[in-house]
Motif scaffolding. Structure first.
Motif, PDB file in Angstrom:
ATOM      1  N   LYS A 170       0.830  -1.201   0.000  1.00  0.00           N
ATOM      2  CA  LYS A 170       0.000   0.000   0.000  1.00  0.00           C
ATOM      3  C   LYS A 170       0.867   1.254   0.000  1.00  0.00           C
TER       4      LYS A 170
ATOM      5  N   ALA B 239       3.759  -0.469   4.351  1.00  0.00           N
ATOM      6  CA  ALA B 239       3.331   0.603   3.452  1.00  0.00           C
ATOM      7  C   ALA B 239       4.500   1.484   3.033  1.00  0.00           C
TER       8      ALA B 239
ATOM      9  N   ASP C  46      -3.150   4.888  -2.095  1.00  0.00           N
ATOM     10  CA  ASP C  46      -4.109   3.935  -1.525  1.00  0.00           C
ATOM     11  C   ASP C  46      -4.740   4.441  -0.234  1.00  0.00           C
TER      12      ASP C  46
END
Length: 246
Positions: A6, A30, A79
């Motif tokens: 992400k 992430a 995202d």
């Protein structure tokens, strides 16, 4: 690795709750943009977590547009968006807060949510979904005297979260909020008026768990709400407050 693969923008991420969220997002896999008005501190956190730093005033449309462009240039998609940047006025009778202070609090705490939505929601729609997390406050649920316009800005954020969630659900964009109690952040002294053992003890007496919230508390809750594990959760204003609002 709840957020593996992400990409995430976290505003106000150079210190306090934002830094905690950025660190835990990075730990969970992430790629993180550390967005903050303090460029040097943002660079420090970004270097620490292997992220990207961005100097931005979230109350200014052109700067939010530039931040969005930088994220797209770096990753090609966004995202997750965490609207964490926030300020307060000092504890003051409501009629004595200056117009300049009022405008600044609403610009950073409320207008910024509009601006990031204006620039990032279209990109999330085009990508087929995303997650937005607004960092509100227990002040928006159980307001205390003398922080009137700060309380109101966080109440606005909670209402904005819920209406955004309803409108954006068909586009597979989830929108939630976190409502922390005061924590060990740069704003703590402002909330209390002064940071003394006496004021800390008085404030802590209102929190059943008996401690302030921490950046890690916020990061863990944020990672859950922005992960696929929370795919059925939207429009929630989650209290992370040790029982303060009960």
């Amino acid at each position: 690795m709840r957020l593996e693969g992400k990409t995430a923008i976290v505003t106000g991420a150079a210190s306090g709750f934002g830094a905690g969220i950025a660190r835990i997002f990075a730990r969970e896999g992430a790629k993180v943009m550390v967005a903050d008005l303090n460029a040097e501190a943002a660079e420090d956190i970004a270097t620490e977590i292997g992220g990207v730093a961005c100097c931005v005033d979230v109350s200014a449309g052109p700067e939010v547009a530039a931040m969005t462009g930088a994220a797209m240039d770096a990753w090609g998609r966004i995202d997750i968006l965490v609207n964490n940047a926030g300020i307060t006025h000092m504890p003051t009778p409501l009629e004595e807060v200056s117009e300049e202070e009022f405008d600044r609090v609403l610009a950073v705490n409320a207008k910024s949510v509009y601006l990031t939505a204006r620039h990032i929601v279209p990109l999330m729609k085009a990508a087929g979904g995303g997650a937005i997390l607004n960092i509100a406050s227990t002040a928006g649920l159980s307001p205390r005297p003398r922080l009137n316009w700060y309380n109101a800005s966080k109440g606005w954020m909670i209402t904005a979260t819920k209406t955004m969630a309803v409108e954006l659900a068909p586009d597979r964009i989830r929108v939630n909020a976190l409502c922390p109690v005061a924590g060990e952040t740069p704003l703590l002294a402002s909330f209390m008026g002064e940071d003394t053992p006496e004021t800390r003890a008085k404030f802590l007496s209102t929190i059943p768990i008996g401690r302030f919230s921490t950046p890690d508390d916020m990061g863990e809750a944020a990672a859950f709400l922005c992960s696929d594990a929370a795919s059925m959760v939207t429009g929630v204003a989650m209290e992370v407050d040790g029982g303060r609002c009960i």
